[in-house]
Design an enzyme around this catalytic site. Structure first.
Site, PDB file in Angstrom:
ATOM      1  N   GLU A  39       0.840  -1.200   0.000  1.00  0.00           N
ATOM      2  CA  GLU A  39       0.000   0.000   0.000  1.00  0.00           C
ATOM      3  C   GLU A  39       0.879   1.256   0.000  1.00  0.00           C
ATOM      4  OE1 GLU A  39      -3.581   1.774   2.908  1.00  0.00           O
ATOM      5  OE2 GLU A  39      -2.372   0.054   3.536  1.00  0.00           O
ATOM      6  N   LYS A  64      -9.078   2.464  -2.418  1.00  0.00           N
ATOM      7  CA  LYS A  64      -9.431   1.880  -1.128  1.00  0.00           C
ATOM      8  C   LYS A  64     -10.794   2.394  -0.674  1.00  0.00           C
ATOM      9  CE  LYS A  64      -7.304   1.016   3.400  1.00  0.00           C
ATOM     10  NZ  LYS A  64      -6.080   1.267   4.215  1.00  0.00           N
ATOM     11  N   CYS A  99      -5.430  -3.294   2.156  1.00  0.00           N
ATOM     12  CA  CYS A  99      -5.241  -3.342   3.606  1.00  0.00           C
ATOM     13  C   CYS A  99      -6.547  -3.584   4.369  1.00  0.00           C
ATOM     14  CB  CYS A  99      -4.531  -2.066   4.067  1.00  0.00           C
ATOM     15  SG  CYS A  99      -3.781  -2.210   5.716  1.00  0.00           S
TER      16      CYS A  99
END
Length: 259
Positions: A42, A110, A144
């Site tokens: 990330e 995300k 994540c």
């Protein structure tokens, strides 16, 4: 079969050139090891813990960072997935890009931002189940914290994903080992998909990272893993046919009842 390489990376916060150099070194090693695809963490290009400077380093989807990653993909003849900070007008997104030589890049933003640090920097992305076909497999993407919500992996699995790739920045803490070694394998098992989890290692001024990168098969078995927070390059072979027995025995998607 698809061979993947996972870069557990100690990024240099705020130094895009240094981080791209690390990714290139890993790409060369991954290609030499027969990998078809390299996955970096990330915000790999900026460093996750770079703080407010991330806003200054954020670039449009067609910006220099993505172009440089595309050039690395072409040079080393393998696909790359890496996290970067994407600017779209006044909004910043915690994004990833998949580049594969001369083909058009694919992007994911995300959707579930973690903590005040991320929420102060980024806008959450839309819930998107877009898949990317690669070497006969359908790849889905999360970043994540996204993978810690079972609905996200289930959404991708129901859309037809064979594997879910997850660049991450999991920090050290009391639950890090449980997330990497238990939650991530459960996500793979309950959806009968591969899950690849690529974390940072080491530390910066804001965070210490847990490492613990891994690739998990549909039966929950670990195909490759780092047990430390040190920089590493891991290899795993993705062979869907090897898990036919598991999929016959664990028919969760077929048996799922709608609410």
């Amino acid at each position: 079969m698809m061979r993947i390489a996972i870069l557990q990376m100690t990024a240099v916060p705020g130094d895009v050139a240094a981080n791209l150099e690390q990714i290139e070194t890993a790409a060369a090693q991954a290609a030499a090891g027969g990998a078809d695809l390299l996955i970096a963490p990330e915000l790999a290009t900026t460093g996750y813990g770079a703080g407010d400077v991330i806003a200054d380093l954020a670039e449009a989807a067609e910006g220099p960072q993505v172009r440089q990653l595309t050039a690395l993909s072409e040079k080393h003849r393998l696909a790359l997935v890496a996290g970067f900070a994407e600017r779209d007008g006044e909004q910043l997104f915690n994004s990833l890009v998949m580049v594969d030589g001369g083909t058009a890049p694919g992007f994911y933003r995300k959707t579930h931002l973690y903590g005040d640090y991320e929420r102060a920097l980024f806008t959450p992305g839309d819930m998107d189940s877009a898949l990317r076909s690669f070497h006969g497999l359908k790849l889905g993407f999360l970043i994540c914290y996204d993978v810690e919500f079972p609905e996200n992996v289930r959404r991708l699995a129901r859309a037809g994903a064979d594997a879910v790739l997850v660049p991450t920045a999991l920090p050290q803490g009391p639950f890090a080992g449980f997330i990497a070694a238990t939650v991530v394998p459960v996500r793979a098992f309950e959806n009968q998909v591969f899950v690849v989890y690529a974390n940072h290692g080491g530390d910066d001024d804001n965070f210490s990272y847990a490492g613990l990168s891994r690739a998990i098969g549909p039966d929950g078995r670990c195909l490759a893993a780092s047990d430390t927070d040190e920089a590493a390059l891991l290899f795993a072979d993705i062979e869907p046919d090897a898990f036919d027995e598991s999929r016959r025995a664990n028919t969760y998607l077929a048996d799922l009842r709608e609410t």
